[in-house]
Design a protein around this motif. Structure first.
Motif, PDB file in Angstrom:
ATOM      1  N   TRP A 306       0.842  -1.193   0.000  1.00  0.00           N
ATOM      2  CA  TRP A 306       0.000   0.000   0.000  1.00  0.00           C
ATOM      3  C   TRP A 306       0.880   1.247   0.000  1.00  0.00           C
ATOM      4  CZ3 TRP A 306      -4.862   1.000  -1.088  1.00  0.00           C
ATOM      5  CH2 TRP A 306      -5.362   2.274  -0.775  1.00  0.00           C
ATOM      6  N   ASP A 307       1.858   1.273   0.865  1.00  0.00           N
ATOM      7  CA  ASP A 307       2.778   2.413   0.902  1.00  0.00           C
ATOM      8  C   ASP A 307       3.521   2.549  -0.427  1.00  0.00           C
ATOM      9  OD1 ASP A 307       2.003   2.812   3.519  1.00  0.00           O
ATOM     10  OD2 ASP A 307       3.793   1.900   4.391  1.00  0.00           O
ATOM     11  N   LEU A 308       3.936   1.428  -0.975  1.00  0.00           N
ATOM     12  CA  LEU A 308       4.643   1.438  -2.256  1.00  0.00           C
ATOM     13  C   LEU A 308       3.823   2.134  -3.337  1.00  0.00           C
ATOM     14  CD1 LEU A 308       7.036   0.133  -4.051  1.00  0.00           C
ATOM     15  CD2 LEU A 308       5.325  -1.593  -4.586  1.00  0.00           C
ATOM     16  N   ASN A 309       2.571   1.715  -3.485  1.00  0.00           N
ATOM     17  CA  ASN A 309       1.740   2.244  -4.559  1.00  0.00           C
ATOM     18  C   ASN A 309       1.273   3.668  -4.289  1.00  0.00           C
ATOM     19  OD1 ASN A 309       1.883  -0.068  -6.157  1.00  0.00           O
ATOM     20  ND2 ASN A 309       0.227  -1.056  -5.035  1.00  0.00           N
ATOM     21  N   ARG A 310       0.977   3.953  -3.048  1.00  0.00           N
ATOM     22  CA  ARG A 310       0.561   5.325  -2.728  1.00  0.00           C
ATOM     23  C   ARG A 310       1.718   6.299  -2.954  1.00  0.00           C
ATOM     24  NH1 ARG A 310      -0.185   9.097   1.447  1.00  0.00           N
ATOM     25  NH2 ARG A 310      -2.193  10.203   1.212  1.00  0.00           N
ATOM     26  N   ASN A 311       2.919   5.922  -2.508  1.00  0.00           N
ATOM     27  CA  ASN A 311       4.080   6.786  -2.718  1.00  0.00           C
ATOM     28  C   ASN A 311       4.377   6.969  -4.201  1.00  0.00           C
ATOM     29  OD1 ASN A 311       4.221   6.837   0.040  1.00  0.00           O
ATOM     30  ND2 ASN A 311       6.220   5.863   0.204  1.00  0.00           N
ATOM     31  N   HIS A 312       4.287   5.870  -4.953  1.00  0.00           N
ATOM     32  CA  HIS A 312       4.505   5.943  -6.396  1.00  0.00           C
ATOM     33  C   HIS A 312       3.542   6.952  -7.023  1.00  0.00           C
ATOM     34  CE1 HIS A 312       4.450   3.514 -10.453  1.00  0.00           C
ATOM     35  NE2 HIS A 312       4.945   4.722 -10.599  1.00  0.00           N
TER      36      HIS A 312
END
Length: 462
Positions: A306-312
């Protein structure tokens, strides 16, 4: 049966007060103010965009196969006469979009069932390469349509996008009527016949392509990070043809070297994207694998997804915002760089994977809209801008056209691509109800595959 257009309230509304006489300026002003305030609610906007975009897979599907065309050009002008070329990965997105459409009441369930049955029969009869389908098929003949000179066999990545849809359809229908159970069984058989372990070529990793004619000559091991996480997850989930966990950890994750400490605009990138810089790849990398695979609460030894995609998504947004003063196309409501059609220097239409490393000053509506679970306020603002302020430029028979630019003079490609339309329908539904995520994540094989690869998946409805 064709989808009906929802009333486009702000654009179809007729002013109630007519200024027939020169002196009725006050009445005219009242009417104009009323028109300005009677905009679509959030639910109406989401319904309108979902329903119209679903037309790509419903009204404009390839008629013989029921599959998603690779592209839809409303003017009928197709390159190399490829009107009947269908895409396997894009059809997987379409399967999930049809399920969402049934739940929303956009299409009748019996009609959807007939379409799903037709697609299953077409795929069952199409050529397979150790259980995998090719990237493209001819919808009329069922034959392979080569994607490239040596890309004329199995494409395990496109097959994984297709299989994601198989599982969602199966889970949706498996407890229904006898007819629904029969269709679910067809999709179960198609999913279970994919020989994922063959595509490791007896090595620690999955290879993208195999052809009877060229065998492994394309030699493309899938290493992260890009759009292909779902390929490894499904390969580990197969009941009969599963890969070993080492293929994931040593191949995809590069023996741990997939991790990075890089950040942009204050947001950690978390995983090293397969790009030159450290601002992340095209936004479809945050969409394709996660149409069914729920990133909420999903983590492994490499990332919280989730953090990966939100940050991206936020890095992509901040990049466009940084250049908003100098690029007319970009603003706080006009953003999103991903793979799509693009504007060539001579104003013709090309194709490229837009990203901060490959910036053509072109926005693809699918980028912001399909990111709605990660950035709901920003994505909704972009959707409203595309729909209300750029409607004449962007809105067409299957929703928003694929890409546009406002540099020099407004430009839009009045064309559509399956791989851009599908994620919008599915991710809007995941934002609204979590339906597609819930169906995919409840599959016992998926849960077993995630556990095999040492994933944790808390806060899920499973």
């Amino acid at each position: 049966m064709k989808l009906k257009y929802l009333p486009l309230l702000i654009f179809s509304m007729v002013l109630l007060v007519s200024c027939k006489e020169e002196g009725k300026q006050e009445d005219k002003l009242i009417a104009e103010n009323r028109a300005e305030t009677q905009k679509l609610s959030e639910a109406e906007l989401l319904d309108t965009v979902q329903m119209q975009t679903l037309k790509y897979f419903w009204d404009f599907a390839e008629p013989n196969s029921g599959m998603a065309r690779e592209r839809y050009h409303p003017d009928g002008n197709y390159p190399k006469n490829d009107k009947h070329v269908v895409t396997t990965g894009g059809s997987g997105f379409g399967l999930m979009a049809i399920v969402a459409g049934v739940e929303r009441g956009f299409i009748p369930k019996d009609s959807a069932l007939a379409r799903l049955n037709k697609i299953a029969d077409f795929l069952d009869a199409a050529p397979r390469f150790h259980g995998a389908w090719s990237h493209w098929l001819n919808g009329e003949t069922g034959d392979v349509q080569a994607f490239g000179e040596k890309d004329n066999g199995g494409d395990i990545v496109e097959t994984s996008f297709l299989a994601q849809g198989f599982i969602v359809v199966r889970e949706y229908l498996k407890n229904g009527t006898e007819e629904e159970k029969a269709v679910a069984a067809k999709y179960d058989k198609l999913w279970k016949g994919i020989e994922w372990n063959w595509y490791t070529n007896n090595k620690d990793g999955i290879y993208w392509h195999w052809s009877p004619e060229y065998e492994w000559e394309m030699d493309f091991m899938i290493e992260g990070y890009n759009e292909c996480l779902i390929t490894y997850v499904l390969a580990a989930s197969s009941p009969e043809y599963a890969i070993d966990a080492d293929a994931y950890h040593k191949g995809w994750a590069r023996s741990g070297n997939i991790k990075t400490d890089a950040e942009a605009y204050g947001f950690p990138l978390i995983l090293k994207h397969n790009t030159r810089g450290n601002m992340g790849g095209p936004l479809f990398w945050a969409h394709y694998s996660y149409l069914g695979l729920n990133p909420k609460g999903l983590s492994d030894r490499y990332a919280n997804y989730w953090d990966l995609n939100r940050n991206h998504t936020l890095i992509n947004y901040e990049y466009t915002l940084e250049y908003a003063d100098s690029v007319d196309t970009y603003s706080e409501n006009s953003w999103g760089l991903t793979a799509s059609y693009t504007r060539n220097k001579d104003n013709s239409t090309g194709y490229t994977a837009h990203s901060p490393d490959n910036d053509r000053k072109v926005v693809s509506p699918t980028a912001a809209i399909s990111s709605i679970p990660y950035t709901p306020e920003k994505s909704l603002a972009a959707m409203r801008y595309f729909f209300e302020e750029q409607n004449d430029l962007l809105w067409g028979p299957a929703g928003f056209y694929d890409a546009f630019s406002l540099e020099d003079e407004p430009w839009v490609t009045k064309k559509y691509l399956a791989i851009d339309q599908g994620p919008m329908v599915v991710m809007i539904e995941n934002y609204r109800s979590g339906l597609i995520w819930d169906l995919f994540m409840q599959a016992p094989e998926v849960q077993n595959g995630l556990k095999k690869l040492d994933f944790q998946f808390s806060n899920q409805k499973i």
